[in-house]
Design an enzyme around this catalytic site. Structure first.
Site, PDB file in Angstrom:
ATOM      1  N   ASP A  58       0.837  -1.204   0.000  1.00 42.38           N
ATOM      2  CA  ASP A  58       0.000   0.000   0.000  1.00 42.38           C
ATOM      3  C   ASP A  58       0.877   1.260   0.000  1.00 42.38           C
ATOM      4  O   ASP A  58       0.361   2.384  -0.048  1.00 42.38           O
ATOM      5  CB  ASP A  58      -1.014  -0.008   1.146  1.00 42.38           C
ATOM      6  N   SER A  59       2.194   1.069   0.004  1.00 44.42           N
ATOM      7  CA  SER A  59       3.122   2.188  -0.239  1.00 44.42           C
ATOM      8  C   SER A  59       2.805   2.825  -1.588  1.00 44.42           C
ATOM      9  O   SER A  59       3.239   3.946  -1.863  1.00 44.42           O
ATOM     10  CB  SER A  59       4.574   1.702  -0.208  1.00 44.42           C
ATOM     11  N   ASP A  74      -0.684  -6.475  -0.169  1.00 43.54           N
ATOM     12  CA  ASP A  74      -1.021  -5.782   1.072  1.00 43.54           C
ATOM     13  C   ASP A  74      -2.529  -5.752   1.236  1.00 43.54           C
ATOM     14  O   ASP A  74      -3.279  -5.665   0.262  1.00 43.54           O
ATOM     15  CB  ASP A  74      -0.506  -4.334   1.016  1.00 43.54           C
ATOM     16  N   LYS A 127      -0.871  -9.603   3.278  1.00 44.44           N
ATOM     17  CA  LYS A 127      -0.140  -9.058   4.431  1.00 44.44           C
ATOM     18  C   LYS A 127      -1.038  -8.094   5.215  1.00 44.44           C
ATOM     19  O   LYS A 127      -1.665  -7.219   4.628  1.00 44.44           O
ATOM     20  CB  LYS A 127       1.114  -8.330   3.963  1.00 44.44           C
ATOM     21  N   GLU A 150      -1.161  -5.540   8.739  1.00 51.37           N
ATOM     22  CA  GLU A 150      -0.399  -4.849   9.775  1.00 51.37           C
ATOM     23  C   GLU A 150      -1.094  -5.021  11.117  1.00 51.37           C
ATOM     24  O   GLU A 150      -2.306  -4.783  11.214  1.00 51.37           O
ATOM     25  CB  GLU A 150      -0.306  -3.347   9.465  1.00 51.37           C
ATOM     26  N   GLU A 206       9.404  -3.737  10.594  1.00 47.33           N
ATOM     27  CA  GLU A 206       9.767  -2.439  10.018  1.00 47.33           C
ATOM     28  C   GLU A 206      10.250  -1.491  11.103  1.00 47.33           C
ATOM     29  O   GLU A 206       9.582  -1.296  12.125  1.00 47.33           O
ATOM     30  CB  GLU A 206       8.548  -1.838   9.278  1.00 47.33           C
TER      31      GLU A 206
HETATM   32  O1  KIV Z   1       3.516  -1.069   1.651  1.00 45.15           O
HETATM   33  C1  KIV Z   1       4.687  -1.458   1.609  1.00 45.15           C
HETATM   34  O2  KIV Z   1       5.409  -1.269   0.636  1.00 45.15           O
HETATM   35  C2  KIV Z   1       5.203  -2.171   2.775  1.00 45.15           C
HETATM   36  C3  KIV Z   1       6.680  -2.385   2.856  1.00 45.15           C
HETATM   37  C4  KIV Z   1       7.347  -1.132   3.242  1.00 45.15           C
HETATM   38  C5  KIV Z   1       7.042  -3.493   3.762  1.00 45.15           C
HETATM   39  O3  KIV Z   1       4.461  -2.529   3.629  1.00 45.15           O
END
Ligand code: KIV
Length: 265
Positions: A45-46, A84, A112, A114, A181
């Site tokens: 989600d970056s 994500d 993934k 969080e 992280e």
């Molecule tokens: O969203 C993302 O790119 C991430 C990485 C920084 C691990 O969660």
């Protein structure tokens, strides 16, 4: 190259071969990354920050991730693809199942999430439905407003203990991989040695089982502030983007990245 699977990644944890991961959001880059030998690609989600230009990852929706996962999967050769789960897409169990199913249908091999203990039931249910899960502890950007900014986590003994305990609890719930992280290197090293699953670091020192970076940070094109744990590999490359990815792979495999200047004590 053979298709990277969970079996491959478990074996790499056992043999001590470093796992090299990068984010990607489209077919062209996922083709380059997977052809060069990146083992794990995360559609993170970056993308909210590096593709959409937002100040945080919060505006990213399941539809955005689904679109970029579909594009990324098309270009991918052999890499293991993680999707994500964006902000508020797993707040309730039905939401988590529906959104994870969407990402898996669009090509993901794993999702993934969080967070810590509150995710136990969600993780168990996802796995029961055939969806492997990666955890994400330490600096969890979706909680930036609760954390009070993008800062190093697990610095006090109490905070370090909480992250360690949550890592164990998530492993017990069934996660197959964990991203740590922005935490002190020693804490990440202890967690990596104690867990049976692969632990991937970003700003978590050199002792993790593998490393991940945001692609745009590796290419030095992130607008604005680049965190301490980033390194621009394109500057040193004589063979463009492909060369930068190769240099990153070599540095991680050799244990030379991250160096002390990219890590926290
Ligand atoms: O969203 C993302 O790119 C991430 C990485 C920084 C691990 O969660």
């Amino acid at each position: 190259m053979e298709k990277i699977t969970l079996q491959t990644l478990r074996k790499m944890k056992k043999t001590g071969e470093k796992i090299v991961c990068l984010t990607a959001y489209d077919a062209s880059f996922s083709h380059v990354l997977s052809t060069e030998g990146i083992e794990v690609i995360l559609v993170g989600d970056s993308l909210g920050m590096v593709i959409q230009g937002h100040k945080s990852t919060l505006p990213v929706t399941p539809q955005h991730i689904a679109y970029h996962m579909e594009c990324t999967a098309r270009g991918n050769q052999n890499a293991f693809l993680i999707s994500d789960m964006p902000f508020m897409s797993y707040a309730t169990l039905p939401q988590a199942l529906e959104n994870a199913a969407l990402f898996m249908r669009n090509g993901a091999n794993m999702v993934k999430c969080e967070g810590g203990l509150w995710l136990k039931e969600t993780i168990q249910q996802l796995i029961l439905n055939g969806i492997p899960v990666c955890g994400h502890l330490g600096l969890t950007p979706q909680s930036v407003n609760v954390l009070g900014g993008y800062r190093v986590q697990g610095v006090t003994p109490a905070a370090a203990k909480k992250i360690s305990e949550e890592a164990f609890a998530l492993q017990e719930a069934g996660i197959e991989m964990l991203i740590l992280e922005c935490i002190p290197s020693m804490l990440a090293s202890d967690i990596t040695q104690s867990l049976q699953i692969p632990v991937i670091g970003i700003g978590a020192g050199p002792s993790c089982d593998g490393q991940i970076l945001v692609l745009h940070d590796l290419l030095g094109v992130t607008p604005g502030y680049a965190p301490k744990f980033c390194k621009n590999f394109l500057i040193e490359s004589r063979e463009g983007v492909q060369g930068a990815v190769r240099l990153f792979i070599q540095a991680v495999k050799a244990g030379k990245f991250p160096a002390a200047q990219h890590s926290f004590v």
